[in-house]
Design an enzyme around this catalytic site. Structure first.
Site, PDB file in Angstrom:
ATOM      1  N   LYS A  22      46.267  47.003  43.191  1.00 43.21           N
ATOM      2  CA  LYS A  22      45.240  46.442  44.069  1.00 43.21           C
ATOM      3  C   LYS A  22      45.719  45.134  44.700  1.00 43.21           C
ATOM      4  CE  LYS A  22      41.120  45.167  42.214  1.00 43.21           C
ATOM      5  NZ  LYS A  22      40.744  43.795  42.613  1.00 43.21           N
ATOM      6  N   ARG A  27      47.629  42.421  49.756  1.00 43.33           N
ATOM      7  CA  ARG A  27      48.609  41.537  50.395  1.00 43.33           C
ATOM      8  C   ARG A  27      49.438  42.267  51.445  1.00 43.33           C
ATOM      9  NH1 ARG A  27      47.125  39.598  45.585  1.00 43.33           N
ATOM     10  NH2 ARG A  27      47.477  37.420  44.954  1.00 43.33           N
ATOM     11  N   GLY A  94      36.832  39.745  45.659  1.00 47.38           N
ATOM     12  CA  GLY A  94      37.175  38.326  45.597  1.00 47.38           C
ATOM     13  C   GLY A  94      38.531  38.044  46.217  1.00 47.38           C
ATOM     14  N   ARG A 122      30.075  34.174  43.097  1.00 50.47           N
ATOM     15  CA  ARG A 122      31.413  33.746  42.651  1.00 50.47           C
ATOM     16  C   ARG A 122      31.836  32.443  43.332  1.00 50.47           C
ATOM     17  NH1 ARG A 122      35.262  38.827  42.194  1.00 50.47           N
ATOM     18  NH2 ARG A 122      36.446  37.285  41.012  1.00 50.47           N
ATOM     19  N   ASP A 315      42.688  40.471  33.722  1.00 51.01           N
ATOM     20  CA  ASP A 315      41.847  41.619  34.101  1.00 51.01           C
ATOM     21  C   ASP A 315      41.802  42.692  33.009  1.00 51.01           C
ATOM     22  OD1 ASP A 315      41.294  40.413  36.498  1.00 51.01           O
ATOM     23  OD2 ASP A 315      42.825  41.511  37.623  1.00 51.01           O
ATOM     24  N   LYS A 342      34.386  36.387  37.017  1.00 47.72           N
ATOM     25  CA  LYS A 342      34.939  37.618  37.595  1.00 47.72           C
ATOM     26  C   LYS A 342      33.788  38.429  38.207  1.00 47.72           C
ATOM     27  CE  LYS A 342      39.164  36.683  36.665  1.00 47.72           C
ATOM     28  NZ  LYS A 342      40.061  36.359  37.776  1.00 47.72           N
ATOM     29  N   ARG A 388      35.772  47.235  36.017  1.00 44.15           N
ATOM     30  CA  ARG A 388      36.546  47.244  34.768  1.00 44.15           C
ATOM     31  C   ARG A 388      35.632  47.434  33.547  1.00 44.15           C
ATOM     32  NH1 ARG A 388      41.358  46.655  37.002  1.00 44.15           N
ATOM     33  NH2 ARG A 388      41.590  45.091  38.638  1.00 44.15           N
TER      34      ARG A 388
HETATM   35  C1  S3P Z   1      44.042  38.533  41.759  1.00 36.17           C
HETATM   36  C2  S3P Z   1      44.049  37.447  40.916  1.00 36.17           C
HETATM   37  C3  S3P Z   1      43.169  37.333  39.735  1.00 36.17           C
HETATM   38  C4  S3P Z   1      42.617  38.672  39.300  1.00 36.17           C
HETATM   39  C5  S3P Z   1      42.108  39.471  40.466  1.00 36.17           C
HETATM   40  C6  S3P Z   1      43.192  39.716  41.494  1.00 36.17           C
HETATM   41  C7  S3P Z   1      44.927  38.539  42.934  1.00 36.17           C
HETATM   42  O1  S3P Z   1      42.094  36.492  40.061  1.00 36.17           O
HETATM   43  O2  S3P Z   1      41.603  38.497  38.343  1.00 36.17           O
HETATM   44  O3  S3P Z   1      41.623  40.745  40.005  1.00 36.17           O
HETATM   45  O4  S3P Z   1      45.133  39.609  43.538  1.00 36.17           O
HETATM   46  O5  S3P Z   1      45.444  37.466  43.273  1.00 36.17           O
HETATM   47  P1  S3P Z   1      42.205  34.869  39.973  1.00 36.17           P
HETATM   48  O6  S3P Z   1      43.315  34.463  40.816  1.00 36.17           O
HETATM   49  O7  S3P Z   1      40.916  34.330  40.480  1.00 36.17           O
HETATM   50  O8  S3P Z   1      42.397  34.587  38.524  1.00 36.17           O
END
Ligand code: S3P
Length: 427
Positions: A22, A27, A94, A122, A315, A342, A388
């Site tokens: 993911k 990205r 997020g 969040r 995660d 989260k 999750r």
């Molecule tokens: C992610 C970073 C993590 C992770 C999220 C994906 C990412 O979050 O928990 O599922 O793709 O950069 P945080 O950077 O807020 O810890």
């Protein structure tokens, strides 16, 4: 309507090709859009979160074509992004909102960002505050802490910033802003977090310097379109690694799993707990390493998880908690305050739902304490809208002798649309 889950499963056996990662899928779209020329992405994750990212970039006029898991992005550099006439809706994602804010911070136009109910709770100040230091104008509910957010970007100046929380999302957002800022941007992490953004900058022909936990990036770099093969998501594989370990008579092979060392905390912890886990093929690849993993039913023992390993498995904590209910002795998870922000407060949702199934587990200020080994019983559980949590409970149900029903199972499609097909194929 709640769904009835498979229970009393007598062994999981077979092989699975784990869907794309993911974090890397998000990205690949973002870098493809800000680079010049064509980017071809294969094994892209067709989860709802990554589709939200595609939708946002299409709203800025980027041409993105999709044929199943192959995505072609025709980038025209940062300047190719146009002011959107519609609101960006990031859904449950997020990663989309925080990384997108870093890109928008340097664009001289106005946009508005919203998401679902979970996104609305969040914290966003962790990105909006440093992006304001770069020079972006950002407004939002509760002083920019929550969505809806609006942003007017442009004219950024590089900053030096020490991250108060270990967050790859914040780091990545600031690197996107840094690429558009005058001068150099320096970001210092409290603990190393996943480095997919840094690796991808290099894959697109850019430069980023990393010394320990200090990352430096120069503004004004040109990125060039490239090919990206997305390895399988170790965070998705984790559900079947745990299932294979705790369900008797199981043997599962997972192929093409991403093995980036900033993500492999789950493997280290499973070995520590005594799991029969082996990496059978290891493909060293400068972009993103990957490999095949085999797991067999295992006699597990409790452990303590805390400190620098936490970002390498953040995660995976819900599924680790389930594994710990089947381990002899006590497991302590600490230094994991981030679980509270989260998709749900994962300390609360893990403890509440596993308790309903008969587990002995206590919430703490920064994690949880799990007392193994306990027999799981039936009941009505809920994902609380968190993918999750939904997947962890589906694996928990497989161990239960009595009926288990799951509410809000649709949350799972955010990151693993083929989860139930994969689970059924192993039964
Ligand atoms: C992610 C970073 C993590 C992770 C999220 C994906 C990412 O979050 O928990 O599922 O793709 O950069 P945080 O950077 O807020 O810890």
């Amino acid at each position: 309507m709640p769904i009835k889950l498979h229970t009393n499963v007598e062994g999981l056996n077979g092989e699975l090709a784990i869907p794309g990662d993911k974090s890397i899928s998000h990205r690949s779209i973002m870098f493809g859009a800000i680079a010049e020329g064509e980017t071809v992405v294969t094994n892209f994750l067709l989860g709802e979160d990554c589709l939200s990212t595609i939708d946002c970039f299409k709203k800025m006029g980027v041409i993105i074509e999709r044929q199943e898991e192959k995505v072609i992005i025709r980038g025209n550099g940062f300047e190719g992004l146009n002011e959107p006439s519609e609101v960006f809706d990031v859904g449950n994602s997020g990663t989309t909102i925080r990384l997108l804010l870093g890109i928008l911070a340097g664009r001289p136009f106005h946009s508005v960002l919203i998401g679902d109910q979970s996104i609305g709770k969040r914290p966003m100040t962790r990105v909006t505050m440093p992006l304001q230091l770069f020079g972006a104008a950002i407004n939002g509910r509760k002083n920019g802490e929550f969505t809806p957010l609006s942003i007017m970007g442009g004219n950024l100046k590089g900053i030096e910033y020490k991250l108060p929380v270990a967050s790859a999302q914040v780091k990545s957002s600031l690197l996107f802003a840094g690429l558009q800022a005058d001068g150099t941007t320096t970001v210092v992490e409290p603990v190393t977090t996943r480095d997919h953004t840094e690796r991808m900058i290099k894959q697109f022909g850019g430069e980023v310097e990393k010394i320990g936990t200090t990352i430096r990036i120069k503004g004004g770099q040109k990125l060039t379109g490239t090919s990206i093969h997305v390895p399988g998501d170790i965070s998705s594989a984790a559900f079947f690694l745990a299932a294979g370990a705790i369900i008797p008579e199981s043997e599962i092979k997972l192929t093409n799993v991403g093995l980036n060392p900033t993500r492999t905390g789950i493997i280290d912890i499973m070995k520590d707990m005594g799991a029969n886990i082996t990496i059978t093929q290891n493909i060293e690849n400068e972009f993103e390493p990957s490999g095949d993993i085999c797991i067999q039913s295992s006699a597990l023992k409790g452990t303590t998880i805390g400190g620098e390993i936490i970002p390498r498995l953040i995660d995976e904590i819900p599924i680790i908690a389930l594994m710990a209910t089947q381990a002899e002795g006590v497991t302590i998870i600490k230094d994991a305050h981030e679980l509270k922000v989260k998709e749900t407060n994962r300390i609360d949702t893990v403890v509440a739902e596993l308790t309903k199934l008969g587990a002995k587990i206590d919430a703490t200020e920064d994690g949880m304490i799990i007392y193994g080994k306990s027999e799981l019983t039936g009941g009505m559980v809920s994902s609380h809208g968190d993918h999750r949590i939904g997947m962890m409970l589906s694996i928990a149900a497989a161990l239960s002798k009595e009926d288990v029903y799951l509410e809000n199972e649709e949350a799972i499609y955010v990151s693993y649309p083929s989860f139930f097909d994969h689970l059924n194929s192993l039964i």
